[in-house]
Design an enzyme around this catalytic site. Structure first.
Site, PDB file in Angstrom:
ATOM      1  N   SER A  42       0.876  -1.179   0.000  1.00  0.00           N
ATOM      2  CA  SER A  42       0.000   0.000   0.000  1.00  0.00           C
ATOM      3  C   SER A  42       0.909   1.224   0.000  1.00  0.00           C
ATOM      4  O   SER A  42       1.046   1.930   0.988  1.00  0.00           O
ATOM      5  CB  SER A  42      -0.915  -0.009   1.225  1.00  0.00           C
ATOM      6  N   HIS A 156      -3.189  -6.025   2.656  1.00  0.00           N
ATOM      7  CA  HIS A 156      -2.267  -7.047   3.165  1.00  0.00           C
ATOM      8  C   HIS A 156      -2.927  -8.408   3.378  1.00  0.00           C
ATOM      9  O   HIS A 156      -2.302  -9.331   3.885  1.00  0.00           O
ATOM     10  CB  HIS A 156      -1.643  -6.586   4.491  1.00  0.00           C
ATOM     11  N   GLN A 164      -6.344  -1.661   7.420  1.00  0.00           N
ATOM     12  CA  GLN A 164      -5.215  -2.521   7.035  1.00  0.00           C
ATOM     13  C   GLN A 164      -4.551  -3.231   8.223  1.00  0.00           C
ATOM     14  O   GLN A 164      -4.133  -4.369   8.122  1.00  0.00           O
ATOM     15  CB  GLN A 164      -4.178  -1.669   6.298  1.00  0.00           C
ATOM     16  N   GLU A 165      -4.445  -2.509   9.359  1.00  0.00           N
ATOM     17  CA  GLU A 165      -3.706  -3.100  10.483  1.00  0.00           C
ATOM     18  C   GLU A 165      -4.386  -2.785  11.802  1.00  0.00           C
ATOM     19  O   GLU A 165      -4.641  -1.627  12.117  1.00  0.00           O
ATOM     20  CB  GLU A 165      -2.274  -2.534  10.530  1.00  0.00           C
ATOM     21  N   GLU A 206       1.937  -9.374   7.035  1.00  0.00           N
ATOM     22  CA  GLU A 206       2.780  -8.947   8.156  1.00  0.00           C
ATOM     23  C   GLU A 206       2.683  -9.902   9.341  1.00  0.00           C
ATOM     24  O   GLU A 206       3.125  -9.586  10.444  1.00  0.00           O
ATOM     25  CB  GLU A 206       2.411  -7.521   8.564  1.00  0.00           C
ATOM     26  N   ASP A 243      -3.720   1.098  11.709  1.00  0.00           N
ATOM     27  CA  ASP A 243      -3.283   1.748  10.471  1.00  0.00           C
ATOM     28  C   ASP A 243      -4.440   1.583   9.494  1.00  0.00           C
ATOM     29  O   ASP A 243      -4.680   0.476   8.991  1.00  0.00           O
ATOM     30  CB  ASP A 243      -2.003   1.106   9.916  1.00  0.00           C
ATOM     31  N   GLU A 286      -2.806   5.522  12.346  1.00  0.00           N
ATOM     32  CA  GLU A 286      -1.950   5.880  11.201  1.00  0.00           C
ATOM     33  C   GLU A 286      -2.826   6.026   9.951  1.00  0.00           C
ATOM     34  O   GLU A 286      -3.784   5.263   9.770  1.00  0.00           O
ATOM     35  CB  GLU A 286      -0.937   4.749  11.027  1.00  0.00           C
ATOM     36  N   ASP A 313       1.823   8.253   7.241  1.00  0.00           N
ATOM     37  CA  ASP A 313       2.668   7.298   6.504  1.00  0.00           C
ATOM     38  C   ASP A 313       2.643   7.710   5.023  1.00  0.00           C
ATOM     39  O   ASP A 313       3.560   8.409   4.555  1.00  0.00           O
ATOM     40  CB  ASP A 313       2.132   5.884   6.728  1.00  0.00           C
ATOM     41  N   LYS A 338       9.979   4.894   7.068  1.00  0.00           N
ATOM     42  CA  LYS A 338      10.307   3.731   6.230  1.00  0.00           C
ATOM     43  C   LYS A 338      11.434   4.168   5.296  1.00  0.00           C
ATOM     44  O   LYS A 338      11.183   4.914   4.327  1.00  0.00           O
ATOM     45  CB  LYS A 338       9.091   3.338   5.386  1.00  0.00           C
ATOM     46  N   SER A 365       9.678   1.751  10.911  1.00  0.00           N
ATOM     47  CA  SER A 365       8.729   0.765  10.374  1.00  0.00           C
ATOM     48  C   SER A 365       9.322  -0.138   9.307  1.00  0.00           C
ATOM     49  O   SER A 365      10.144   0.277   8.493  1.00  0.00           O
ATOM     50  CB  SER A 365       7.523   1.498   9.779  1.00  0.00           C
ATOM     51  N   HIS A 366       8.842  -1.362   9.328  1.00  0.00           N
ATOM     52  CA  HIS A 366       9.072  -2.333   8.253  1.00  0.00           C
ATOM     53  C   HIS A 366       8.192  -1.991   7.053  1.00  0.00           C
ATOM     54  O   HIS A 366       7.421  -1.036   7.091  1.00  0.00           O
ATOM     55  CB  HIS A 366       8.720  -3.735   8.767  1.00  0.00           C
ATOM     56  N   ARG A 367       8.264  -2.810   5.987  1.00  0.00           N
ATOM     57  CA  ARG A 367       7.296  -2.790   4.894  1.00  0.00           C
ATOM     58  C   ARG A 367       6.551  -4.124   4.902  1.00  0.00           C
ATOM     59  O   ARG A 367       6.999  -5.093   5.533  1.00  0.00           O
ATOM     60  CB  ARG A 367       7.990  -2.613   3.525  1.00  0.00           C
ATOM     61  N   SER A 368       5.465  -4.189   4.158  1.00  0.00           N
ATOM     62  CA  SER A 368       4.724  -5.457   4.152  1.00  0.00           C
ATOM     63  C   SER A 368       5.503  -6.565   3.433  1.00  0.00           C
ATOM     64  O   SER A 368       5.335  -7.745   3.738  1.00  0.00           O
ATOM     65  CB  SER A 368       3.340  -5.264   3.536  1.00  0.00           C
ATOM     66  N   LYS A 389       7.344  -0.424  14.428  1.00  0.00           N
ATOM     67  CA  LYS A 389       6.212  -1.206  13.905  1.00  0.00           C
ATOM     68  C   LYS A 389       6.804  -2.259  12.998  1.00  0.00           C
ATOM     69  O   LYS A 389       7.363  -1.936  11.950  1.00  0.00           O
ATOM     70  CB  LYS A 389       5.282  -0.260  13.139  1.00  0.00           C
TER      71      LYS A 389
END
Ligand code: PEP
Ligand code: MG
Length: 427
Positions: A42, A156, A164-165, A206, A243, A286, A313, A338, A365-368, A389
């Site tokens: 995303s 995701h 999304q989260e 994730e 998120d 987020e 984000d 990110k 933060s990570h990515r998916s 995250k």
């Protein structure tokens, strides 16, 4: 001087099975540093460009051979002979070499792989762990509060959840290791609950579960039940975060939530999010509004910005200039960080420094789509940003970051400090 003598690239796979890049930088001293870049699903439309080959015959167009050629060609040539410890100078040179605003000539994936690998090599050359090498002047290392995505939806997962989260935030603990343990216990309790209710326990990108729930409230109710079942106090010890990734369901100036069978105006969507904050111990939202809906961001910030953390984000894409504009107009009060959204470590650090000065929180933060690379764990500790995250505890690409933080906490011994509740208390 930690002179760079060699830069090598390697095409590897990310956690979605798509190709990505890894770089290894070698110094004249023989020390080496290796880093790999992640990939989003995303993505914000103002992100730096991840260069893909577009050849449908290879990885359905997602190949990275061109980016690899750039990494081993012009990027390697520009870095050879330079000082790996001069991160800002190196990254400026990489930006100049690319010469575009969105890094589309050489590719943000090629540039970031090199940039991060230089940092790892310099740390090795200095005989320091990465979090010490990257330490920001005047800041002591700080272990971050984990934001753990336990129910996945949106882009995701292929379930019915629009948001999304749905994350748990184990903050009311003395040490990072205790907070992580609590988060993992809640995750296991959630699995048992889903099984009991006959809901699937398959996981999304994730690592969070991806059940077909009847809207956001059912997802949050399940998580609250899991927190209690694991023996923790919701809110006090383990809070919630969302998120929305609202850019993904923003159409014709409406927020279209299939799970709620409704299209919300921005004012109605603000009301909806405020009602969730009233009813659940949510400490952070987020992308509660879409990246282009600045009016919506303004309204949401007026509405909730003094009560909870509002994280940009897609809105800020780790870009110090977009962040500065957001600060000026009072949009949100936190930035998601990110590194691959902007394409170099130096620019990432600049965005984090700006946020610190502006009183905005920053969340590494990570990515998916991830790899085993753990750079963001060291980044969070070095900058003392207080939050990370990086998904759930069911995928090794996510667990790698948590395990790195456990190792750092142990290494710091009695000097280890955990951000805890204070990291969330800025609003
Ligand atoms: C981690 C995220 O997802 P992606 O990497 O797909 O952008 C996010 O949106 O915060
Ligand atoms: Mg996001």
């Amino acid at each position: 001087m930690h002179e760079i003598t060699r830069v090598e690239g390697l095409e590897i796979l990310d956690s979605r099975g798509n190709p990505t890049l890894q770089a290894t930088v070698t110094l004249a001293s023989g020390h080496q540093g290796t880093a790999a870049v992640p990939s989003g699903a995303s993505t914000g439309k103002r992100e730096a460009l991840e260069l893909r080959d577009g050849d449908p015959a290879r990885f359905g167009g997602k190949g990275v051979r061109r980016a690899l050629a750039h990494l081993e060609g012009p990027i390697a040539a520009a870095l050879r002979g330079r000082d790996a410890a001069d991160q800002a100078g190196l990254d400026l040179a990489l930006c100049d070499l690319d010469g575009t605003a969105d890094k589309s000539r050489l590719g943000a994936n090629a540039l970031l792989a090199a940039s991060l690998a230089c940092a790892h090599a310099a740390a090795a050359g200095r005989g320091l762990p990465l979090y010490r090498h990257l330490a920001v002047d005047g800041l002591e290392p700080l272990l971050p509060v984990p934001l753990m995505n336990v129910i996945n939806g949106g882009a995701h997962a292929n379930n019915s959840l629009d948001i999304q989260e749905c994350m748990i935030v184990p903050h009311g603990f003395e040490r990072f290791g205790e907070a992580l343990q609590a988060g993992v216990e809640v995750f296991h309790a959630l699995r048992s609950l889903l099984q009991r209710y006959g809901l699937p326990t398959a996981v999304g990108d994730e690592g969070g579960f991806a059940p077909n729930v009847a809207g956001t409230r059912q997802a949050l109710d399940l998580i609250l039940e899991a927190i209690r079942a694991a023996g923790y106090q919701p809110g006090e010890q383990v809070a919630l975060a969302l998120d929305c990734a609202a850019s993904e369901f923003h159409r014709d100036d409406r927020y279209v939530l299939a799970g709620e069978a409704r299209a919300f105006t921005r004012a109605e969507f603000s009301d909806y999010l405020a009602s969730l904050v009233n009813d659940y111990p949510i400490v952070s939202i987020e992308d509660g509004m879409a990246e282009d809906d600045r009016a919506g961001w303004g309204q949401l910030t007026d509405r909730l910005g003094r009560r909870i953390q509002l994280v940009g984000d897609d809105l800020f894409v780790t870009d110090v200039h977009l962040l500065a504009e957001g600060v000026e107009h009072g949009l949100g009060n936190a930035i998601l960080i990110k590194p691959n959204q902007i394409g170099t470590l130096g620019e990432t650090l600049a965005a984090m420094a700006y946020a610190r000065r502006a009183g905005y929180a920053a969340i590494a933060s990570h990515r998916s789509g991830e790899t085993g690379d753990t750079t963001i764990a060291d980044l969070a500790v070095a900058t003392a940003c207080g939050q990370i995250k990086t998904g759930s505890a069911s995928r090794s690409d996510r667990v790698a970051k948590y395990n790195r933080l456990l190792a750092i906490e142990r290494e710091l011994g009695s000097a280890a400090r955990f951000a805890g509740t204070a990291a969330l208390g800025r609003h």
